[in-house]
Motif scaffolding. Structure first.
Motif, PDB file in Angstrom:
ATOM      1  N   ALA A   1       2.532 -14.173  -7.761  1.00  0.00           N
ATOM      2  CA  ALA A   1       1.580 -14.828  -6.616  1.00  0.00           C
ATOM      3  C   ALA A   1       1.533 -13.960  -5.517  1.00  0.00           C
ATOM      4  CB  ALA A   1       1.822 -15.986  -6.549  1.00  0.00           C
ATOM      5  N   VAL A   2       2.564 -13.202  -5.216  1.00  0.00           N
ATOM      6  CA  VAL A   2       2.682 -12.253  -3.806  1.00  0.00           C
ATOM      7  C   VAL A   2       2.558 -10.781  -3.915  1.00  0.00           C
ATOM      8  CG1 VAL A   2       4.419 -13.967  -3.140  1.00  0.00           C
ATOM      9  CG2 VAL A   2       5.032 -12.040  -4.500  1.00  0.00           C
ATOM     10  N   GLY A   3       2.046 -10.188  -3.001  1.00  0.00           N
ATOM     11  CA  GLY A   3       2.091  -8.927  -2.896  1.00  0.00           C
ATOM     12  C   GLY A   3       0.320  -8.485  -2.696  1.00  0.00           C
ATOM     13  N   GLN A   4       0.298  -7.108  -2.317  1.00  0.00           N
ATOM     14  CA  GLN A   4      -0.986  -6.481  -2.092  1.00  0.00           C
ATOM     15  C   GLN A   4      -1.459  -6.186  -3.640  1.00  0.00           C
ATOM     16  OE1 GLN A   4      -0.243  -3.522   0.719  1.00  0.00           O
ATOM     17  NE2 GLN A   4      -1.749  -4.579   2.008  1.00  0.00           N
ATOM     18  N   LYS A   5      -2.759  -6.619  -3.837  1.00  0.00           N
ATOM     19  CA  LYS A   5      -3.245  -6.118  -5.311  1.00  0.00           C
ATOM     20  C   LYS A   5      -4.119  -5.144  -5.203  1.00  0.00           C
ATOM     21  CE  LYS A   5      -1.882 -10.313  -7.284  1.00  0.00           C
ATOM     22  NZ  LYS A   5      -2.074 -11.696  -7.685  1.00  0.00           N
ATOM     23  N   ASP A   6      -4.723  -4.711  -4.078  1.00  0.00           N
ATOM     24  CA  ASP A   6      -5.510  -3.483  -3.986  1.00  0.00           C
ATOM     25  C   ASP A   6      -6.812  -3.600  -5.012  1.00  0.00           C
ATOM     26  OD1 ASP A   6      -4.500  -2.820  -1.666  1.00  0.00           O
ATOM     27  OD2 ASP A   6      -2.972  -1.583  -2.867  1.00  0.00           O
ATOM     28  N   GLY A   7      -7.342  -4.837  -5.270  1.00  0.00           N
ATOM     29  CA  GLY A   7      -8.371  -4.741  -6.323  1.00  0.00           C
ATOM     30  C   GLY A   7      -8.028  -4.603  -7.761  1.00  0.00           C
ATOM     31  N   GLU A   8      -6.634  -4.810  -7.854  1.00  0.00           N
ATOM     32  CA  GLU A   8      -6.173  -4.869  -9.238  1.00  0.00           C
ATOM     33  C   GLU A   8      -5.608  -6.183  -9.477  1.00  0.00           C
ATOM     34  OE1 GLU A   8      -3.673  -1.468 -10.468  1.00  0.00           O
ATOM     35  OE2 GLU A   8      -4.724  -0.028  -8.994  1.00  0.00           O
ATOM     36  N   GLU A   9      -5.424  -6.406 -10.791  1.00  0.00           N
ATOM     37  CA  GLU A   9      -4.634  -7.673 -11.256  1.00  0.00           C
ATOM     38  C   GLU A   9      -3.232  -7.935 -10.852  1.00  0.00           C
ATOM     39  OE1 GLU A   9      -4.214 -10.061 -15.528  1.00  0.00           O
ATOM     40  OE2 GLU A   9      -6.031  -9.252 -15.044  1.00  0.00           O
ATOM     41  N   GLU A  10      -2.535  -6.814 -10.701  1.00  0.00           N
ATOM     42  CA  GLU A  10      -0.994  -6.556 -10.525  1.00  0.00           C
ATOM     43  C   GLU A  10      -0.746  -6.162  -9.179  1.00  0.00           C
ATOM     44  OE1 GLU A  10       2.908  -5.697 -13.149  1.00  0.00           O
ATOM     45  OE2 GLU A  10       1.292  -4.266 -13.278  1.00  0.00           O
ATOM     46  N   SER A  11       0.003  -6.714  -8.352  1.00  0.00           N
ATOM     47  CA  SER A  11       0.536  -6.169  -7.301  1.00  0.00           C
ATOM     48  C   SER A  11       1.370  -5.196  -7.222  1.00  0.00           C
ATOM     49  CB  SER A  11       1.137  -7.211  -6.292  1.00  0.00           C
ATOM     50  OG  SER A  11       2.433  -7.529  -6.874  1.00  0.00           O
ATOM     51  N   THR A  12       1.193  -4.243  -6.086  1.00  0.00           N
ATOM     52  CA  THR A  12       2.153  -3.148  -5.904  1.00  0.00           C
ATOM     53  C   THR A  12       3.456  -3.230  -5.866  1.00  0.00           C
ATOM     54  OG1 THR A  12       0.390  -2.362  -4.327  1.00  0.00           O
ATOM     55  CG2 THR A  12       2.391  -1.237  -4.430  1.00  0.00           C
ATOM     56  N   GLY A  13       4.012  -4.601  -5.454  1.00  0.00           N
ATOM     57  CA  GLY A  13       5.392  -4.888  -5.583  1.00  0.00           C
ATOM     58  C   GLY A  13       5.688  -5.155  -7.011  1.00  0.00           C
ATOM     59  N   HIS A  14       5.011  -5.918  -7.684  1.00  0.00           N
ATOM     60  CA  HIS A  14       5.245  -6.182  -9.086  1.00  0.00           C
ATOM     61  C   HIS A  14       5.396  -4.899  -9.951  1.00  0.00           C
ATOM     62  CE1 HIS A  14       4.780  -8.468 -12.709  1.00  0.00           C
ATOM     63  NE2 HIS A  14       5.358  -9.577 -12.003  1.00  0.00           N
ATOM     64  N   LYS A  15       4.370  -4.066  -9.754  1.00  0.00           N
ATOM     65  CA  LYS A  15       4.663  -2.731 -10.477  1.00  0.00           C
ATOM     66  C   LYS A  15       5.673  -1.965 -10.059  1.00  0.00           C
ATOM     67  CE  LYS A  15      -0.629  -1.883 -10.767  1.00  0.00           C
ATOM     68  NZ  LYS A  15      -1.410  -0.989 -10.201  1.00  0.00           N
ATOM     69  N   SER A  16       6.069  -1.967  -9.012  1.00  0.00           N
ATOM     70  CA  SER A  16       7.295  -1.492  -8.459  1.00  0.00           C
ATOM     71  C   SER A  16       8.662  -1.966  -9.193  1.00  0.00           C
ATOM     72  CB  SER A  16       7.152  -1.323  -6.968  1.00  0.00           C
ATOM     73  OG  SER A  16       8.652  -0.977  -6.591  1.00  0.00           O
TER      74      SER A  16
END
Length: 109
Positions: free
Chosen positions: A34-49
């Motif tokens: 639920a947190v972080g920047q998603k930049d138009g994507e489903e998964e946030s940058t932090g989650h990918k990181s």
């Protein structure tokens, strides 16, 4: 391995204070997603990181590629920058803490 790379690797392992297992379990939670920047994507940058951090934690230090080194420097920068923005009061159930945890750092540890 030059001293700058060695220092970055050491600092990465210092700021990432969650084990691969803790981070993997955390990333499966709704709070994590639920947190972080998603930049138009489903998964946030932090989650990918966080997923990438798990991979890095499973590697031996001498197996890191240039891209890996670049990512761990990004992690260090994020954790330092975001930690400086700590809100006042109890942080246990805050988006601030959850964002840091996506990047492998639990400020309550």
């Amino acid at each position: 391995m030059n001293n700058d790379v060695k220092s970055a690797i050491d600092e990465f392992h210092s700021v990432v204070n969650m084990t691969p297992q803790e981070l993997e379990s955390w990333l499966k939670t709704d709070d994590s997603k639920a947190v972080g920047q998603k930049d138009g994507e489903e998964e946030s940058t932090g989650h990918k990181s966080g997923k990438r951090i798990i991979e890095l934690l499973h590697k031996k230090k001498d197996e890191y590629s240039e891209d890996d080194i670049s990512h761990l420097k990004k992690v260090i920068s994020y954790v330092h920058r975001h930690s400086a923005q700590q809100p006042s009061g109890d942080i246990e159930h805050t988006r601030w803490r959850y964002s840091l945890m996506n990047w492998g750092h639990d400020p309550l540890k």
